[in-house]
Design an enzyme around this catalytic site. Structure first.
Site, short mmCIF file in Angstrom:
data_model
loop_
_atom_site.label_atom_id
_atom_site.label_comp_id
_atom_site.label_asym_id
_atom_site.label_seq_id
_atom_site.Cartn_x
_atom_site.Cartn_y
_atom_site.Cartn_z
N GLY A 27 0.80 -1.22 0.00
CA GLY A 27 0.00 0.00 0.00
C GLY A 27 0.83 1.27 0.00
O GLY A 27 2.07 1.24 0.06
N THR A 29 1.21 3.66 2.20
CA THR A 29 1.95 4.05 3.40
C THR A 29 3.18 3.16 3.58
O THR A 29 4.28 3.66 3.87
CB THR A 29 1.05 3.98 4.64
OG1 THR A 29 -0.15 4.71 4.40
CG2 THR A 29 1.74 4.59 5.85
N LYS A 94 -8.57 -4.08 6.39
CA LYS A 94 -7.49 -4.04 5.43
C LYS A 94 -7.96 -4.68 4.13
O LYS A 94 -8.98 -5.35 4.11
CB LYS A 94 -6.26 -4.79 5.96
CG LYS A 94 -5.56 -4.06 7.10
CD LYS A 94 -4.37 -4.84 7.66
CE LYS A 94 -3.43 -5.36 6.62
NZ LYS A 94 -2.92 -4.31 5.70
N GLY A 95 -7.22 -4.45 3.07
CA GLY A 95 -7.54 -5.09 1.81
C GLY A 95 -7.94 -4.14 0.71
O GLY A 95 -8.35 -4.58 -0.36
N GLU A 103 -1.56 -10.70 3.24
CA GLU A 103 -1.25 -9.82 4.37
C GLU A 103 -1.60 -10.50 5.69
O GLU A 103 -0.85 -10.41 6.67
CB GLU A 103 -2.01 -8.50 4.24
CG GLU A 103 -1.46 -7.60 3.15
CD GLU A 103 -2.31 -6.36 2.91
OE1 GLU A 103 -1.78 -5.38 2.36
OE2 GLU A 103 -3.50 -6.37 3.27
N LYS A 121 -7.39 7.51 9.20
CA LYS A 121 -7.81 6.11 9.25
C LYS A 121 -8.36 5.70 10.62
O LYS A 121 -8.85 4.58 10.78
CB LYS A 121 -6.64 5.19 8.87
CG LYS A 121 -6.00 5.51 7.52
CD LYS A 121 -7.01 5.37 6.39
CE LYS A 121 -6.43 5.82 5.06
NZ LYS A 121 -5.32 5.00 4.59
#
EC number: 5.3.1.6
Length: 221
Positions: A27, A29, A94-95, A103, A121
């Site tokens: 991702g 970040t 997540k995802g 993950e 978030k």
């Protein structure tokens, strides 16, 4: 304006020590964590890493970060990954990038999970961000109907006008729960009992800490 994702991502790289075997998430970040680790490897840091996606694998190779398979080791020292939502109990959605299955496999194979994100978030209840569910492609419409029976609105994830295909060859159903996800444990269990569901994007009951980039600097939870 300060890049809060970069702030959190680079800070988290500081938890990686010489000799560690780590998991690298996926991702925007974690991108900054991987970049920082690439610089440290060039300066002499000795690590091995397990990537959670083909995207992460490509980036790590470009930066000469040594990679290994999870099959070659018993446990990872640490995994650093991002999140789409984080609640007060450090439960996660997540995802968003489509790598949730790998993950989760990597996260549950780690002594510690560090979640990195910007302050947008943080939520009181999970569920504003659509919950991704990885399903097999065979008879996916039937699986989707069973998911809908739990009271959520569903959408088959698309990319370039075609169904999005995960690194594992599966599909993603994104789910919106109108009243949020008030009990992530129950929701995860109910979804996993549906035949055809491979994994959910709910990451719960994991030994983790959160590194959050804010306008006032880093906050750890």
């Amino acid at each position: 304006m300060m890049n809060l994702k970069q702030l959190a991502g680079e800070y988290a790289a500081g938890f990686v020590r010489d000799g560690m075997t780590i998991g690298l998430g996926t991702g925007s970040t974690v991108y900054w964590t991987i970049q920082k680790l690439g610089h440290r490897v060039q300066e002499g840091l000795s690590i091995q890493a397990v990537p959670t996606s083909k995207e992460t694998e490509v980036l790590a190779k470009q930066l000469s970060i040594p990679l290994i398979s999870l099959n070659e080791i018993d446990i990872l020292d640490l995994t650093i990954d991002g999140a789409d939502e984080i609640n007060n109990d450090l439960q996660l959605i997540k995802g968003g990038g489509g790598a949730l299955l790998r993950e989760k496999i990597v996260a549950t194979s780690s002594k510690e999970l560090i979640i990195i994100a910007d302050e947008s978030k943080l939520v009181s209840h999970l569920g504003t961000f659509p919950l991704p569910i990885e399903i097999i492609s065979f008879s996916w419409k039937q699986t989707e109907k069973r998911i809908q029976s739990l009271g959520c609105e569903t959408h088959l994830r698309m990319k370039d006008s075609r169904p999005f295909i995960t690194d594992n060859g599966n599909l993603i159903i994104d789910c919106i729960f109108p009243n949020k996800i008030l009990n992530p444990n129950d929701t995860h269990t109910e979804l996993k009992m549906i035949t055809g569901v491979v994994e959910t994007g709910l990451f719960i009951n994991m030994k983790s800490k959160a590194i959050i980039g804010t306008k006032n600097g880093i906050k750890e939870y």
